[in-house]
Design a protein around this motif. Structure first.
Motif, mmCIF file in Angstrom:
data_model
loop_
_atom_site.group_PDB
_atom_site.id
_atom_site.type_symbol
_atom_site.label_atom_id
_atom_site.label_comp_id
_atom_site.label_asym_id
_atom_site.label_seq_id
_atom_site.Cartn_x
_atom_site.Cartn_y
_atom_site.Cartn_z
ATOM 1 N N ASP A 104 -10.439 133.357 39.870
ATOM 2 C CA ASP A 104 -9.584 132.519 39.030
ATOM 3 C C ASP A 104 -10.103 131.093 38.868
ATOM 4 O O ASP A 104 -9.349 130.133 38.936
ATOM 5 C CB ASP A 104 -8.156 132.460 39.595
ATOM 6 C CG ASP A 104 -7.478 133.805 39.562
ATOM 7 O OD1 ASP A 104 -7.881 134.667 38.766
ATOM 8 O OD2 ASP A 104 -6.538 133.997 40.355
ATOM 9 N N ASN A 105 -11.414 130.936 38.700
ATOM 10 C CA ASN A 105 -12.021 129.622 38.541
ATOM 11 C C ASN A 105 -11.761 128.697 39.730
ATOM 12 O O ASN A 105 -11.732 127.494 39.594
ATOM 13 C CB ASN A 105 -11.536 128.945 37.247
ATOM 14 C CG ASN A 105 -11.963 129.716 36.038
ATOM 15 O OD1 ASN A 105 -13.075 130.229 35.980
ATOM 16 N ND2 ASN A 105 -11.075 129.824 35.064
ATOM 17 N N GLU A 106 -11.522 129.273 40.896
ATOM 18 C CA GLU A 106 -11.312 128.488 42.107
ATOM 19 C C GLU A 106 -12.412 128.857 43.098
ATOM 20 O O GLU A 106 -12.905 129.971 43.092
ATOM 21 C CB GLU A 106 -9.955 128.789 42.729
ATOM 22 C CG GLU A 106 -8.787 128.435 41.834
ATOM 23 C CD GLU A 106 -7.459 128.869 42.418
ATOM 24 O OE1 GLU A 106 -7.420 129.367 43.556
ATOM 25 O OE2 GLU A 106 -6.457 128.713 41.728
ATOM 26 N N ARG A 107 -12.768 127.919 43.952
ATOM 27 C CA ARG A 107 -13.683 128.226 45.054
ATOM 28 C C ARG A 107 -12.838 128.366 46.300
ATOM 29 O O ARG A 107 -12.074 127.488 46.639
ATOM 30 C CB ARG A 107 -14.676 127.094 45.251
ATOM 31 C CG ARG A 107 -15.665 126.959 44.151
ATOM 32 C CD ARG A 107 -16.663 125.901 44.500
ATOM 33 N NE ARG A 107 -15.995 124.798 45.198
ATOM 34 C CZ ARG A 107 -16.465 123.579 45.269
ATOM 35 N NH1 ARG A 107 -17.609 123.289 44.722
ATOM 36 N NH2 ARG A 107 -15.818 122.630 45.896
ATOM 37 N N LYS A 108 -12.986 129.484 46.976
ATOM 38 C CA LYS A 108 -12.220 129.702 48.204
ATOM 39 C C LYS A 108 -13.185 129.973 49.329
ATOM 40 O O LYS A 108 -14.153 130.688 49.169
ATOM 41 C CB LYS A 108 -11.283 130.896 48.069
ATOM 42 C CG LYS A 108 -10.186 130.643 47.082
ATOM 43 C CD LYS A 108 -8.922 131.242 47.541
ATOM 44 C CE LYS A 108 -7.862 130.907 46.533
ATOM 45 N NZ LYS A 108 -6.574 130.781 47.056
ATOM 46 N N SER A 109 -12.885 129.422 50.476
ATOM 47 C CA SER A 109 -13.637 129.717 51.683
ATOM 48 C C SER A 109 -12.648 130.217 52.718
ATOM 49 O O SER A 109 -11.577 129.660 52.864
ATOM 50 C CB SER A 109 -14.333 128.472 52.225
ATOM 51 O OG SER A 109 -15.287 128.024 51.302
ATOM 52 N N LEU A 110 -13.012 131.260 53.402
ATOM 53 C CA LEU A 110 -12.150 131.800 54.441
ATOM 54 C C LEU A 110 -12.864 131.666 55.767
ATOM 55 O O LEU A 110 -14.052 131.927 55.867
ATOM 56 C CB LEU A 110 -11.863 133.286 54.188
ATOM 57 C CG LEU A 110 -11.233 133.640 52.849
ATOM 58 C CD1 LEU A 110 -11.101 135.144 52.726
ATOM 59 C CD2 LEU A 110 -9.886 132.976 52.692
ATOM 60 N N GLY A 111 -12.138 131.292 56.784
ATOM 61 C CA GLY A 111 -12.704 131.225 58.126
ATOM 62 C C GLY A 111 -11.843 132.063 59.041
ATOM 63 O O GLY A 111 -10.650 132.184 58.837
ATOM 64 N N THR A 124 -10.602 123.275 40.147
ATOM 65 C CA THR A 124 -10.967 122.236 39.193
ATOM 66 C C THR A 124 -10.524 122.676 37.805
ATOM 67 O O THR A 124 -10.880 123.758 37.346
ATOM 68 C CB THR A 124 -12.479 121.972 39.217
ATOM 69 O OG1 THR A 124 -12.852 121.629 40.547
ATOM 70 C CG2 THR A 124 -12.850 120.853 38.269
ATOM 71 N N GLN A 125 -9.729 121.836 37.179
ATOM 72 C CA GLN A 125 -9.219 122.142 35.853
ATOM 73 C C GLN A 125 -9.085 120.832 35.082
ATOM 74 O O GLN A 125 -8.521 119.866 35.589
ATOM 75 C CB GLN A 125 -7.855 122.824 35.983
ATOM 76 C CG GLN A 125 -7.398 123.520 34.755
ATOM 77 C CD GLN A 125 -6.162 124.368 35.061
ATOM 78 O OE1 GLN A 125 -5.457 124.160 36.022
ATOM 79 N NE2 GLN A 125 -5.919 125.344 34.223
ATOM 80 N N GLY A 126 -9.630 120.783 33.898
ATOM 81 C CA GLY A 126 -9.542 119.585 33.078
ATOM 82 C C GLY A 126 -10.144 118.360 33.739
ATOM 83 O O GLY A 126 -9.648 117.250 33.578
ATOM 84 N N GLY A 127 -11.196 118.554 34.519
ATOM 85 C CA GLY A 127 -11.876 117.443 35.165
ATOM 86 C C GLY A 127 -11.230 116.954 36.451
ATOM 87 O O GLY A 127 -11.741 116.062 37.104
ATOM 88 N N GLU A 128 -10.054 117.516 36.831
ATOM 89 C CA GLU A 128 -9.390 117.118 38.068
ATOM 90 C C GLU A 128 -9.479 118.242 39.085
ATOM 91 O O GLU A 128 -9.352 119.410 38.742
ATOM 92 C CB GLU A 128 -7.919 116.784 37.812
ATOM 93 C CG GLU A 128 -7.709 115.427 37.189
ATOM 94 C CD GLU A 128 -6.251 115.014 37.241
ATOM 95 O OE1 GLU A 128 -5.566 115.292 38.239
ATOM 96 O OE2 GLU A 128 -5.801 114.406 36.262
ATOM 97 N N SER A 129 -9.682 117.858 40.344
ATOM 98 C CA SER A 129 -9.754 118.849 41.417
ATOM 99 C C SER A 129 -8.522 118.746 42.296
ATOM 100 O O SER A 129 -8.081 117.644 42.629
ATOM 101 C CB SER A 129 -10.999 118.629 42.276
ATOM 102 O OG SER A 129 -12.152 118.907 41.530
#
Length: 185
Positions: A104-111, A124-129
């Protein structure tokens, strides 16, 4: 003594995982992510969190299922005050970095540690994170020490204290009443 050593190891691994780069643990094991988890902590820099969501949030359950392709199927269930169940589902696709997934256009990290998992999202959407961290545990109980470490980590990474929530207990969803199955929490 063994429990103390394991807890210290988890704390150390948690500290490594949540570094500024939010790199997954080097010994990340997807199979160990499988099973039922409880969403017990939530933190974000999203401006709308305090005014629109925080007061109503309660503990939710998550079921994580590793796929044959190395992806991670994640399903959340949250019992609403009217007795209906809010559900959300994601298929997190593996990347070239073990323990890091995208969707979904997101970066996810799982630990993963023996007792908890941290899902860290940068959207990140529309230049804002927006940063979102979800703390999961294998039981509904969270130690004061882990609560404090989660809060301190988020404060150290710029999340305001009012945007950090340790979620109160909640009942679990049954399959009887489901509302909004495709919405996201």
């Amino acid at each position: 003594m063994t429990t103390v050593v394991l807890k210290m190891l988890c704390i150390l691994l948690f500290a490594v995982f949540i570094s500024a780069q939010v790199m997954p643990m080097t010994d990340f094991d997807l199979e160990k992510m499988g099973g039922k988890w409880y969403l017990v902590g939530f933190a974000t820099n999203a401006k709308r969190f305090v005014t629109h969501h925080k007061a109503d949030m309660k503990m939710a359950t998550a079921v994580m299922v590793p796929t044959e392709d190395g992806d991670l199927d994640i399903s959340y269930g949250h019992l609403k005050s009217d007795g209906s169940c809010f559900r959300m589902h994601h298929l997190a696709k593996k990347t070239e970095i073990t323990g890091r997934f995208v969707f979904d256009n997101e970066r996810k990290s799982l630990g993963f540690c023996f007792y908890y998992a941290l899902v860290h999202t940068i959207k990140t959407q529309g230049g804002e994170s927006e940063i979102l961290s979800k703390l999961h545990t294998r039981t509904t109980k969270i130690t004061d020490d882990l609560k404090e470490k989660f809060k301190q980590f988020r404060l150290d990474t710029g999340i305001l204290e009012e945007n950090i929530a340790i979620l109160p207990m909640n009942g679990e969803c049954s399959d009887a009443k489901v509302s909004h199955p495709s919405k996201k929490i």
